[in-house]
Design an enzyme around this catalytic site. Structure first.
Site, mmCIF file in Angstrom:
data_model
loop_
_atom_site.group_PDB
_atom_site.id
_atom_site.type_symbol
_atom_site.label_atom_id
_atom_site.label_comp_id
_atom_site.label_asym_id
_atom_site.label_seq_id
_atom_site.Cartn_x
_atom_site.Cartn_y
_atom_site.Cartn_z
ATOM 1 N N THR B 82 7.686 -10.354 4.713
ATOM 2 C CA THR B 82 8.547 -9.599 5.555
ATOM 3 C C THR B 82 7.779 -8.361 5.915
ATOM 4 O OG1 THR B 82 9.932 -8.754 3.660
ATOM 5 C CG2 THR B 82 10.679 -10.739 5.046
ATOM 6 N N THR B 158 7.181 -11.830 -2.248
ATOM 7 C CA THR B 158 6.683 -11.279 -3.620
ATOM 8 C C THR B 158 6.756 -12.128 -4.865
ATOM 9 O OG1 THR B 158 8.723 -10.196 -3.919
ATOM 10 C CG2 THR B 158 6.810 -9.084 -2.675
ATOM 11 N N ASP B 159 7.699 -13.420 -4.763
ATOM 12 C CA ASP B 159 7.877 -14.049 -6.054
ATOM 13 C C ASP B 159 6.752 -14.591 -6.524
ATOM 14 O OD1 ASP B 159 10.615 -13.305 -5.652
ATOM 15 O OD2 ASP B 159 11.307 -15.494 -5.767
ATOM 16 N N LYS B 235 4.729 -9.513 -11.408
ATOM 17 C CA LYS B 235 6.179 -8.863 -10.978
ATOM 18 C C LYS B 235 6.876 -8.898 -12.068
ATOM 19 C CE LYS B 235 9.654 -9.888 -7.499
ATOM 20 N NZ LYS B 235 10.146 -10.899 -6.408
#
Lengths: 612, 414
Positions: B82, B158-159, B235
């Site tokens: 996004t 991002t996952d 992450k």
């Protein structure tokens, strides 16, 4: 100030009241809903805010104007701050306690609750919300205010950050639950605005669950007059000022309309041409102009005398233009209606006007700053000058001290609202709505206290609206005489407060225990404040009574009185009944606080009768 | 009666006549956006169709896009992140933008950094990524570099960004920077990290860098992005802006904001160090298992027939004694088993404790300091490129793309 016939002017006003709810936690996080001392912050977060365009290409005009400068905001954080508050985590579910309170208040106004609460995001990019939006949800519609006005909506909202300095905010206030009450534009005079605001405030306080103190309630007022425009005035904090704010807004709109008529009569015009006039001021003595990198000027044809015309006490059309210019980061403007002044000479003004080809009837505005800021500010000034020829612009304004207002931003529209996608709707079932109990209004309480407890009207009102109301009601429920409780709250606690002991620090339990001791005859009512004071110093109630005022029995009193009377037999015989007063004074000096004065009077009376 | 999306509706509620636009009509309830902007949800029975209002369709002039011919050329490959998005304020839906026009309209600052080519090989949530998509993505990056771009920006959810970044890192030898970038906070919020991350990634894309990195917020502040080596990043937070952190090393670079100054560490691979080569074979029949106390050894049976298995073991690289026989059975049947650790940092060493020595005897290969997920990606790549066990062992234990947190392994492995 002249007062107007407001109804004849077609004045319409509505208010929006924002009241902080006294919940333990914030609206969308589990952190405590308390205001912190900003000097005790233990962290800072730095962020830019940016307006996202919508699918339709719409950007809310208010949001767009706030974001005109790319600004880096600093947020103070505390040991009570969580990730939701610094926009690093999705919100927790809507605080059910806060919703319950809002529903309770909605019920008090006989409103209809929505079957589902849908949280929305209201875009605010002035820096006061770390996310760039404020979460808000409609809760109920269509209510009634004491038959004089209607309430359009009641919403639940999160409060915004408090501004510490220009671009520095403190997140402690962010997320404190607020109720927002919006009335219809039903008020026709400034006094009605005051009365409606007061009534709503009273209703809110009747719950006993709203925060109190400066800044915990804020009124926004929407005002318009015929041919004027809707203007929203933000952040009126004191109820006493609200009518004055409305009066001054009406005055401002009338003045702007008069200016408009005059401009039309003069065939005034604004062509928007901007000139560099830095060279005019190379040798100026004006401190501000001397320092400036660039000075730009523009001519407002036919505006002479009107830019300097007062439209509110201490504010002129020129102040309005300056408000717009300040959006570009300049500190203000100069206009020829106020010059020569501020170190600008008559000669410089003449050269300025000549350079720009301005005649006697024209006004010249100059701005001193960097080239970029000057250009931006000039555009805003030209925009505002053009508006002057059309009358009153629709605006959001902020309140200044005394009740005048300054331009803040354009009115916000619906384009700034969109769904809060991180939260699920919250159902309000008919069963839940039916189960919500509403409290007695404080005005009703006042009447009841007077009627049931024999308090005089003033005392009844004072108690009902006091922060010690719950203490009063509890004490009375526990069987203590209402008049005595009221006197304790307003005399004894005040005595302590005068002695530097804040009444808030005294636990209700202690006050009730002392009052019960008095009622049982263990202490005199005159000693209440001294006993409490001893308790606060760490004594138990019994110790305090023993130390401050060991109770005096009727028999001990009689012995004492007989002694005193015996020493003054001649005097008493000569004065007869008139001796009661002076002798009473002597006795009280010995026993004050240890036995009820009424008993002293009785016993003394009996003893005197024996002699006279 | 039912109402369709965008229909004007009147709602009779609370004794009022309200006006709004229908957003959805589901299960007897209509969600209406009132003219005030608030959404309310009321039973369909309370709604009536309102006369269509003649609203002229908003015309937004498409400004002709000017790209500065003097600026370097970058490729933006969107996979569904996004980074540049618009919001439907009616529904709150966020749609990601992938054309140059859309992206530059959203983030005008980008026009001053480079010229852009854009492509979108797929548009998915990153949890739906898979190894076949890593290959498709790597080939797209390769093609763009062949086409002459000076850097490639990959926008990514991002996952699973670190898996994709590691995969591209192993499959591609690149002379130019390949920057993975995403956003942690939704693009509709004025506070979103998407714009700053995007600008920083473009700045990194035109910098001296010559390797695959992840570009995300360095701290919670909007003041700098970190450039993390693709094989040493994780992450570490579900929602924070600075969720991505280099593990066992410092980031290879930083980009200041809003200045956009790129600072590289001494060991950053610089532009032009390597030529352009593509090794895009992957053995996808590989798995990753997180061991837990009391794990039933039968769990390992699920991996029987797999070509490769990475175990994230405890501490120095252990599973319980009961599982060792099952591990031995897997390796005996030809599954290549690599041991990594659940610990955030440090190396596996299966020579200290008996369980470890038993695991080595069972044919387990030590994965050094590789992060388990990176070891999985690498194992797929290694087994895709060699079928000889000794080659695979050597490659798994050689620091190929900085996947080990220090360089000592290189000498010993070769």
């Amino acid at each position: 100030m002249t007062d107007f016939d407001y109804e004849a002017l077609g004045m319409k006003a509505g208010i929006e009241i924002h009241q902080q709810l006294n919940t333990k936690e914030k609206l969308f996080s589990y952190t405590p809903a308390i205001i912190r001392d900003s000097s005790k912050h233990n962290g800072e977060v730095r962020r830019f805010l940016r307006v996202a365009t919508s699918e339709m290409g719409d950007v809310d005009r208010a949001a767009k104007e706030e974001a005109m400068q790319a600004r880096l905001f600093t947020y103070y954080t505390y040991d009570t701050t969580d990730l939701v508050e610094i926009d690093e985590q999705p919100p927790a579910p809507l605080n059910p306690d806060a919703l319950h309170l809002v529903l309770m208040i909605a019920k008090m106004f006989h409103m209809t609750p929505l079957p589902q609460i849908h949280p929305m995001r209201k875009m605010i990019v002035d820096g006061s919300a770390t996310s760039g939006f404020q979460r808000t949800a409609l809760v109920a519609l269509n209510g009634e205010i004491d038959k004089i006005c209607r309430i359009e909506t009641v919403a639940i909202e999160e409060d915004a950050c408090q501004r510490v300095a220009d671009q520095v905010f403190s997140v402690d206030r962010l997320g404190i639950p607020l109720i927002e009450i919006t009335t219809t534009p039903c008020m026709k005079t400034p006094e009605q605005v005051h009365d409606v605001a007061q009534y709503i405030g009273m209703t809110l306080r009747s719950t006993g669950r709203v925060k109190r103190g400066l800044g915990t309630i804020r009124q926004d007022v929407n005002v318009s007059i015929r041919d004027g425009a809707r203007v929203e005035i933000k952040g009126v904090q004191e109820l006493d000022l609200i009518a004055e704010v409305v009066r001054r807004e009406v005055q401002r709109q009338l003045s702007l309309l008069a200016i408009k008529d005059e401009l039309i009569a003069r065939s005034a015009r604004v062509n928007g041409d901007v000139y560099d006039v830095t060279s005019v001021f190379v040798k100026t003595q004006s401190q501000i102009l001397k320092k400036a990198k660039t000075i730009l000027g523009t001519v407002l044809y036919g505006f002479a005398g009107l830019v300097g015309m007062e439209i509110q006490p201490g504010r002129r059309l020129g102040s309005e233009m300056a408000d717009y210019a300040k959006k570009c980061g300049v500190s203000g403007l100069f206009h020829t209606d106020e010059l020569p002044a501020y170190g600008v000479t008559k000669k410089e003004v003449a050269i300025l006007k000549e350079t720009l080809g301005a005649c006697q009837n024209d006004a010249v505005i100059i701005i001193a700053a960097t080239e970029q800021k000057c250009q931006c500010a000039m555009q805003m000034i030209v925009r505002r000058a053009k508006m002057a020829m059309e009358g009153v612009p629709e605006e959001t304004r902020k309140m200044l001290q005394g009740g005048c207002t300054a331009y803040m931003r354009p009115l916000s529209g619906a384009a700034r609202m969109y769904p809060e996608t991180d939260l699920l709707p919250v159902p309000v079932t008919p069963e839940y709505w039916a189960s919500i109990a509403t409290p007695e209004l404080l005005t009703d309480k006042t009447e009841r206290f007077a009627a049931e407890y024999g308090l005089d009207a003033g005392m009844a009102h004072q108690i009902a609206f006091s922060e010690k109301l719950s203490l009063f009601e509890r004490a009375v429920a526990e069987g203590i005489r209402p008049v005595f409780v009221a006197r304790t709250i307003f005399a004894s606690l005040k005595e302590l407060s005068r002695a530097g002991i804040s009444p808030e620090t005294i636990p209700d339990d202690s006050v009730i225990a002392v009052m019960k001791a008095v009622e049982a005859g263990h202490a005199a009512k005159e000693a209440v404040s001294e006993i409490l004071s001893a308790c606060i110093r760490g004594m138990t109630l019994d110790e305090a009574i023993a130390a401050v005022a060991p109770a005096f029995s009727r028999e001990e009193l009689r012995v004492l009185i007989r002694g005193i009377v015996a020493e003054r037999v001649d005097y008493i015989k000569s004065r007869g009944n008139a001796a009661l007063g002076p002798v009473m004074g002597v006795v009280m000096k010995e026993v004050r606080g240890r036995i009820d004065g009424k008993i002293v009077s009785e016993v003394l009376d009996e003893e005197l009768r024996r002699i006279v | 009666m039912t109402f369709s999306n965008n229909n004007p509706v009147n709602v009779a509620f609370a004794g009022l006549e309200l006006h709004g636009t229908c957003i959805s009509d589901i299960n007897g309830n209509v969600l209406v956006k009132l003219s005030s902007g608030y959404n309310i949800c009321v039973p369909t029975s309370l709604c009536t169709q309102a006369p269509e209002r003649a609203v002229p369709p908003a015309v937004h002039e498409a400004e002709p896009l000017k790209q500065d011919a003097n600026l370097p050329l970058l490729a933006i490959i969107s996979t569904g992140g996004t980074i540049a998005s618009t919001v439907d304020y009616r529904t709150g839906a966020v749609s990601s933008k992938s054309t140059v026009e859309d992206i530059i309209k959203s983030i005008p600052e980008l026009a001053g950094i480079a010229r852009y080519r854009t492509l979108q090989p797929f548009n998915i949530l990153s949890e739906n990524m898979n190894p076949a998509m890593w290959q498709k993505l790597t080939r797209a990056v390769y093609d763009e570099i062949v086409a002459g771009v000076g850097g490639v920006i990959v926008t990514h959810g991002t996952d699973t960004m670190l898996y994709s970044a590691a995969a591209v890192s192993f499959m591609l030898e690149t002379p130019v920077p390949v920057i993975f970038v995403g956003a942690q906070r939704s693009a509709d919020r004025p506070s979103s990290d998407n714009v700053m991350n995007a600008i920083c990634s473009m700045k990194a894309g035109v910098s001296d860098l010559g390797e695959v990195v992840v570009c995300m917020h360095a701290t919670t502040d909007d003041v700098a992005c970190s450039l993390h080596r693709a094989t040493r990043v994780r992450k570490n937070h579900t929602s924070r802006r600075d969720a991505f952190q280099s593990i066992g090393r410092t980031p290879v670079g930083t980009v200041s904001y809003p200045e956009g100054t790129v600072t590289l560490e001494d060991d950053a691979v610089v532009r032009g160090t390597y030529g352009l080569r593509l090794f895009d074979r992957l053995e996808m029949h590989c798995g990753l298992l997180q061991y837990y106390p009391g794990m039933n050894p039968d769990v390992l049976d699920a991996f029987s027939g797999y070509t490769g298995l990475v175990i994230a073991g405890t501490g120095l690289g252990h599973v319980n004694t009961d599982s060792i026989a099952k591990v031995a059975a897997l390796t005996a049947a030809g599954t290549f088993v690599v041991m990594t650790s659940q610990c955030q940092s440090g190396e596996v060493c299966d020579r200290v404790y008996e369980t470890g020595r038993d695991l080595l005897a069972a044919g387990v290969i030590e994965g050094g300091s590789m992060l388990p997920e990176v070891a999985l990606v690498k194992l797929m790549w290694v087994l895709g490129n060699t079928t000889r066990r000794e080659d695979a062992v050597r490659m798994m234990q050689t620091n190929l793309k900085g996947e080990f947190d220090h360089d000592l392994w290189r000498g010993r492995g070769e």
